[in-house]
Design a protein around this motif. Structure first.
Motif, PDB file in Angstrom:
ATOM      1  N   GLU A  46      50.357  58.916   6.380  1.00  0.00           N
ATOM      2  CA  GLU A  46      49.274  59.333   7.206  1.00  0.00           C
ATOM      3  C   GLU A  46      48.060  59.586   5.971  1.00  0.00           C
ATOM      4  N   MET A  49      46.805  56.388   4.495  1.00  0.00           N
ATOM      5  CA  MET A  49      45.917  55.944   5.460  1.00  0.00           C
ATOM      6  C   MET A  49      44.689  56.364   5.591  1.00  0.00           C
ATOM      7  N   GLY A  52      42.413  55.382   2.975  1.00  0.00           N
ATOM      8  CA  GLY A  52      42.227  54.065   2.885  1.00  0.00           C
ATOM      9  C   GLY A  52      43.211  53.354   1.836  1.00  0.00           C
ATOM     10  N   ASP A  53      44.002  54.224   1.632  1.00  0.00           N
ATOM     11  CA  ASP A  53      45.049  53.552   0.377  1.00  0.00           C
ATOM     12  C   ASP A  53      46.262  52.822   1.117  1.00  0.00           C
ATOM     13  N   LYS A  54      46.007  51.400   1.620  1.00  0.00           N
ATOM     14  CA  LYS A  54      47.014  50.987   2.416  1.00  0.00           C
ATOM     15  C   LYS A  54      48.127  50.434   1.441  1.00  0.00           C
ATOM     16  N   LYS A  55      48.015  50.031   0.306  1.00  0.00           N
ATOM     17  CA  LYS A  55      48.948  49.813  -0.581  1.00  0.00           C
ATOM     18  C   LYS A  55      49.953  51.031  -0.814  1.00  0.00           C
ATOM     19  N   ALA A  57      50.131  53.473   1.106  1.00  0.00           N
ATOM     20  CA  ALA A  57      51.041  53.746   2.234  1.00  0.00           C
ATOM     21  C   ALA A  57      52.299  52.819   2.430  1.00  0.00           C
ATOM     22  N   GLU A  58      52.186  51.503   2.067  1.00  0.00           N
ATOM     23  CA  GLU A  58      53.265  50.696   2.108  1.00  0.00           C
ATOM     24  C   GLU A  58      54.188  51.017   1.313  1.00  0.00           C
ATOM     25  N   GLN A 100      50.078  50.877  18.476  1.00  0.00           N
ATOM     26  CA  GLN A 100      49.330  51.929  17.521  1.00  0.00           C
ATOM     27  C   GLN A 100      49.272  53.304  18.209  1.00  0.00           C
TER      28      GLN A 100
END
Length: 190
Positions: A46, A49, A52-55, A57-58, A100
């Protein structure tokens, strides 16, 4: 996490069992993550995310030894700082429920049109059961209903087996159909 109220953040018995199972069979069995460890992972994801760090978070979700060790370290620390009630509340409010939807209150309002505090046993058991695989058990998809009912009934039976409800109550609850009141929420700020 049947030993949530008795372990200090890490269920060492489950961790050893999952490690041995993974070494012998290559995984696929019950996991070793406690509610506290899942709360740590959800919190990290969370936070990333929101940045804005989607990589990132993955990567925080990727199953590997580094992630597991980080979760263990943080879970042990969190258990020293917060009560079990606070940890569970944090976990429940960050958990994914399909569509979502994050958090048990939002899930309750979407799937049942009411606050989580107003849920009956079968409704609460359905949401609890969804945590294992939210998209597979979400009751707003017709094809999911048979599996969702099996999972809900498993949760109800566990409640009876652990003395939270009687076996007679469990049988009555398990005999009831899944009844939802899908109530989409309006996106945006309140």
């Amino acid at each position: 996490d049947p030993r949530f109220y008795s372990h200090g953040g890490v269920d060492w018995i489950s961790l050893v069992r999952a490690t041995v199972n993974s070494a012998i069979k290559g995984g696929g069995g019950p996991g070793a993550s406690t509610i506290t460890m899942q709360y740590v992972r959800n919190n990290i994801v969370e936070t990333l995310m929101l940045k804005g760090d989607k990589k990132g978070a993955e990567a925080a979700r990727a199953p590997n030894l580094e992630r597991k060790l980080r979760e263990i370290r943080y879970a042990l620390a969190i258990e020293q700082q917060y009560s079990k009630k606070e940890i569970f509340a944090g976990y429940a409010n960050l958990s994914f429920f399909g569509n979502q939807i994050y958090g048990v209150e939002a899930a309750s309002e979407y799937y049942f049109g009411k606050h989580a505090s107003e849920l009956n046993i079968p409704e609460g058991a359905l949401l609890a059961g969804m945590l294992q695989s939210p998209n597979a058990y979400k009751p707003d998809v017709e094809e999911n209903l048979p599996a969702a009912k099996v999972r809900r009934d498993y949760v109800i039976q566990n409640m009876a087996d652990n003395g939270y409800i009687s076996q007679e109550q469990a049988e009555t609850y398990k005999a009831s159909p899944i009844q939802t009141k899908i109530t989409p929420t309006t996106p945006g700020c309140e």
